[in-house]
Design a protein around this motif. Structure first.
Motif, PDB file in Angstrom:
ATOM      1  N   GLY A   1       1.159  -0.961  -0.119  1.00  0.00           N
ATOM      2  CA  GLY A   1      -0.355  -0.279   0.519  1.00  0.00           C
ATOM      3  C   GLY A   1       0.435   1.318  -0.041  1.00  0.00           C
ATOM      4  O   GLY A   1       0.706   2.086   0.523  1.00  0.00           O
ATOM      5  N   GLY A   2       1.654   1.187  -0.883  1.00  0.00           N
ATOM      6  CA  GLY A   2       2.872   2.601  -1.080  1.00  0.00           C
ATOM      7  C   GLY A   2       4.793   1.959  -1.030  1.00  0.00           C
ATOM      8  O   GLY A   2       4.376   1.035  -1.461  1.00  0.00           O
ATOM      9  N   THR A   3       4.583   3.142  -0.667  1.00  0.00           N
ATOM     10  CA  THR A   3       6.655   2.792  -0.551  1.00  0.00           C
ATOM     11  C   THR A   3       6.653   1.576   0.434  1.00  0.00           C
ATOM     12  O   THR A   3       6.215   2.467   1.633  1.00  0.00           O
ATOM     13  N   PRO A   4       7.565   0.540   0.439  1.00  0.00           N
ATOM     14  CA  PRO A   4       8.036  -0.172   1.233  1.00  0.00           C
ATOM     15  C   PRO A   4       8.985   0.594   2.096  1.00  0.00           C
ATOM     16  O   PRO A   4      10.126   0.198   2.494  1.00  0.00           O
ATOM     17  N   GLN A   5       8.724   2.059   2.935  1.00  0.00           N
ATOM     18  CA  GLN A   5       9.659   2.593   3.834  1.00  0.00           C
ATOM     19  C   GLN A   5       8.545   3.367   5.139  1.00  0.00           C
ATOM     20  O   GLN A   5       7.788   3.505   4.752  1.00  0.00           O
ATOM     21  N   GLY A   6       9.431   3.512   6.106  1.00  0.00           N
ATOM     22  CA  GLY A   6       8.782   4.171   7.691  1.00  0.00           C
ATOM     23  C   GLY A   6       7.462   3.217   7.026  1.00  0.00           C
ATOM     24  O   GLY A   6       7.670   1.924   7.005  1.00  0.00           O
ATOM     25  N   ASN A   7       6.351   3.608   7.775  1.00  0.00           N
ATOM     26  CA  ASN A   7       5.400   3.012   8.480  1.00  0.00           C
ATOM     27  C   ASN A   7       4.406   2.880   6.980  1.00  0.00           C
ATOM     28  O   ASN A   7       4.995   3.500   6.253  1.00  0.00           O
ATOM     29  N   GLY A   8       4.262   1.773   7.091  1.00  0.00           N
ATOM     30  CA  GLY A   8       3.476   1.625   5.679  1.00  0.00           C
ATOM     31  C   GLY A   8       2.596   0.101   5.710  1.00  0.00           C
ATOM     32  O   GLY A   8       1.398   0.160   7.200  1.00  0.00           O
ATOM     33  N   LEU A   9       1.034  -0.415   4.548  1.00  0.00           N
ATOM     34  CA  LEU A   9       0.422  -0.885   4.995  1.00  0.00           C
ATOM     35  C   LEU A   9       0.726  -2.007   3.963  1.00  0.00           C
ATOM     36  O   LEU A   9       0.533  -1.274   2.897  1.00  0.00           O
ATOM     37  N   LEU A  10       0.595  -3.140   4.252  1.00  0.00           N
ATOM     38  CA  LEU A  10       0.314  -3.799   3.263  1.00  0.00           C
ATOM     39  C   LEU A  10      -1.077  -4.886   2.988  1.00  0.00           C
ATOM     40  O   LEU A  10      -1.414  -5.719   4.023  1.00  0.00           O
ATOM     41  N   SER A  11      -1.363  -4.920   1.830  1.00  0.00           N
ATOM     42  CA  SER A  11      -2.294  -6.656   2.011  1.00  0.00           C
ATOM     43  C   SER A  11      -2.281  -7.752   0.945  1.00  0.00           C
ATOM     44  O   SER A  11      -1.411  -7.768   0.499  1.00  0.00           O
ATOM     45  N   TYR A  12      -2.987  -8.365   1.152  1.00  0.00           N
ATOM     46  CA  TYR A  12      -2.811  -9.360   0.923  1.00  0.00           C
ATOM     47  C   TYR A  12      -3.825 -10.135   1.093  1.00  0.00           C
ATOM     48  O   TYR A  12      -4.976 -10.763   1.673  1.00  0.00           O
ATOM     49  N   SER A  13      -4.052 -11.703  -0.339  1.00  0.00           N
ATOM     50  CA  SER A  13      -5.316 -12.276  -0.045  1.00  0.00           C
ATOM     51  C   SER A  13      -4.297 -13.984  -0.501  1.00  0.00           C
ATOM     52  O   SER A  13      -3.431 -14.757  -0.877  1.00  0.00           O
ATOM     53  N   VAL A  14      -5.487 -15.239   0.270  1.00  0.00           N
ATOM     54  CA  VAL A  14      -5.535 -16.351   0.619  1.00  0.00           C
ATOM     55  C   VAL A  14      -6.489 -17.462  -0.723  1.00  0.00           C
ATOM     56  O   VAL A  14      -6.868 -17.019   0.787  1.00  0.00           O
ATOM     57  N   SER A  15      -5.307 -17.638  -1.086  1.00  0.00           N
ATOM     58  CA  SER A  15      -6.544 -18.749  -2.543  1.00  0.00           C
ATOM     59  C   SER A  15      -6.834 -19.840  -1.317  1.00  0.00           C
ATOM     60  O   SER A  15      -5.958 -20.134   0.138  1.00  0.00           O
ATOM     61  N   ALA A  16      -8.073 -20.431  -2.108  1.00  0.00           N
ATOM     62  CA  ALA A  16      -8.979 -21.185  -1.162  1.00  0.00           C
ATOM     63  C   ALA A  16      -7.559 -22.760  -1.008  1.00  0.00           C
ATOM     64  O   ALA A  16      -7.822 -22.611  -2.067  1.00  0.00           O
ATOM     65  N   ASN A  17      -8.055 -23.346  -0.090  1.00  0.00           N
ATOM     66  CA  ASN A  17      -7.336 -24.591   0.380  1.00  0.00           C
ATOM     67  C   ASN A  17      -7.999 -25.723   0.115  1.00  0.00           C
ATOM     68  O   ASN A  17      -9.554 -26.225   0.157  1.00  0.00           O
ATOM     69  N   THR A  18      -7.957 -26.476  -1.744  1.00  0.00           N
ATOM     70  CA  THR A  18      -8.336 -26.979  -1.640  1.00  0.00           C
ATOM     71  C   THR A  18      -8.367 -28.987  -1.968  1.00  0.00           C
ATOM     72  O   THR A  18      -8.737 -29.671  -2.591  1.00  0.00           O
ATOM     73  N   SER A  19      -7.247 -29.078  -0.986  1.00  0.00           N
ATOM     74  CA  SER A  19      -6.046 -29.691  -0.378  1.00  0.00           C
ATOM     75  C   SER A  19      -7.469 -30.232   0.752  1.00  0.00           C
ATOM     76  O   SER A  19      -7.546 -29.621   1.889  1.00  0.00           O
ATOM     77  N   ASN A  20      -6.769 -31.584   1.964  1.00  0.00           N
ATOM     78  CA  ASN A  20      -7.207 -31.730   2.610  1.00  0.00           C
ATOM     79  C   ASN A  20      -6.505 -31.561   3.565  1.00  0.00           C
ATOM     80  O   ASN A  20      -6.469 -31.914   5.001  1.00  0.00           O
ATOM     81  N   ALA A  21      -4.816 -31.116   3.467  1.00  0.00           N
ATOM     82  CA  ALA A  21      -4.286 -30.532   3.959  1.00  0.00           C
ATOM     83  C   ALA A  21      -4.192 -29.192   4.397  1.00  0.00           C
ATOM     84  O   ALA A  21      -4.119 -28.170   3.850  1.00  0.00           O
ATOM     85  N   PRO A  22      -3.991 -28.283   6.104  1.00  0.00           N
ATOM     86  CA  PRO A  22      -3.530 -27.998   6.046  1.00  0.00           C
ATOM     87  C   PRO A  22      -2.155 -27.335   6.026  1.00  0.00           C
ATOM     88  O   PRO A  22      -1.600 -27.770   4.778  1.00  0.00           O
ATOM     89  N   ARG A  23      -2.761 -25.810   5.706  1.00  0.00           N
ATOM     90  CA  ARG A  23      -1.303 -24.978   5.223  1.00  0.00           C
ATOM     91  C   ARG A  23      -0.832 -23.801   6.567  1.00  0.00           C
ATOM     92  O   ARG A  23      -1.804 -23.869   6.656  1.00  0.00           O
ATOM     93  N   ARG A  24       0.702 -23.745   5.959  1.00  0.00           N
ATOM     94  CA  ARG A  24       0.551 -22.732   7.283  1.00  0.00           C
ATOM     95  C   ARG A  24       1.595 -21.473   6.406  1.00  0.00           C
ATOM     96  O   ARG A  24       2.613 -22.621   5.771  1.00  0.00           O
ATOM     97  N   ALA A  25       2.400 -20.823   6.305  1.00  0.00           N
ATOM     98  CA  ALA A  25       2.931 -19.779   5.681  1.00  0.00           C
ATOM     99  C   ALA A  25       3.432 -18.321   6.379  1.00  0.00           C
ATOM    100  O   ALA A  25       3.250 -18.214   7.204  1.00  0.00           O
ATOM    101  N   THR A  26       5.163 -18.853   6.520  1.00  0.00           N
ATOM    102  CA  THR A  26       5.421 -17.596   7.110  1.00  0.00           C
ATOM    103  C   THR A  26       6.418 -16.391   5.658  1.00  0.00           C
ATOM    104  O   THR A  26       7.289 -16.897   4.960  1.00  0.00           O
ATOM    105  N   PHE A  27       6.315 -15.107   6.374  1.00  0.00           N
ATOM    106  CA  PHE A  27       7.146 -14.575   5.469  1.00  0.00           C
ATOM    107  C   PHE A  27       6.659 -12.936   5.813  1.00  0.00           C
ATOM    108  O   PHE A  27       6.541 -13.046   7.035  1.00  0.00           O
TER     109      PHE A  27
END
Length: 208
Positions: A182-208
């Motif tokens: 949501g802008g220049t990645p410098q100082g205070n900022g905001l980021l948005s993210y979207s997670v796609s549907a999980n079509t498998s039976n296994a849980p998912r975990r993401a670290t970024f």
């Protein structure tokens, strides 16, 4: 004499005047005669060169408290080599050498303006006002630190709190997570993210 340079003479003085336009080395002699016809001749050498200009932006690269800083200045025109006027404290911990290297480890944040000058091998000089900013040590925080979603996926936002002038990046997100800044990645900022549907039976975990 060089083109466009003239000798103006008076009763007891003389002056070389004009608008020099042609670079080069000019050898000439001046002769003076007094009232009893005594003559004195003196040879001279006049070097005409282009002006010396510091070839830099007026804002020096950003420095950070506690991190070693080094930036080499450049100049054009005149007759190299150039000699820079040493400046012991551009900001606390950073100095300028006669070779045109600004270096050191800054000890305090802040912004300072300094006049830096340089001369060429003929003693012709030029100067320019520069501004250098020292940012504090980078610190950051994220809010929220984690979030869960159902198998249908969803969207979320993360607020980034970072100290002045500190840059940040987002990396390591898996293919099922899409990041939007949501802008220049410098100082205070905001980021948005979207997670796609999980079509498998296994849980998912993401670290970024």
């Amino acid at each position: 004499l060089p083109p466009n340079l003239f000798l103006n003479t008076g009763e007891s003085t003389a002056a070389l005047v004009g608008n020099l336009t042609t670079v080069g080395t000019y050898n000439f002699a001046l002769r003076v005669t007094d009232s009893v016809s005594s003559i004195v001749t003196q040879p001279y050498t006049l070097i005409v060169s282009t002006p010396v200009t510091i070839n830099e932006n007026s804002d020096l690269p950003l420095a950070t408290v506690g991190s070693f800083y080094s930036h080499t200045l450049s100049a054009i025109g005149g007759t190299p080599p150039y000699v820079w006027s040493p400046f012991p404290d551009i900001v606390p911990g950073i100095s300028l050498s006669s070779g045109g290297v600004i270096s050191g480890t800054p000890t305090a944040p802040g912004t300072n303006s300094v006049l830096i000058s340089v001369t060429d091998s003929n003693g012709i000089g030029g100067g320019r006002l520069f501004t250098i900013t020292v940012s504090p040590l980078c610190s950051s925080g994220l809010s929220p630190g984690g979030q869960g979603f159902s198998a249908d996926g969803g969207t979320g936002t993360i607020s980034v709190e970072a100290s002045f002038a500190c840059h940040w990046i987002v990396s390591g997100a898996p293919s099922w997570v899409t990041i939007t800044l949501g802008g220049t990645p410098q100082g205070n900022g905001l980021l948005s993210y979207s997670v796609s549907a999980n079509t498998s039976n296994a849980p998912r975990r993401a670290t970024f």
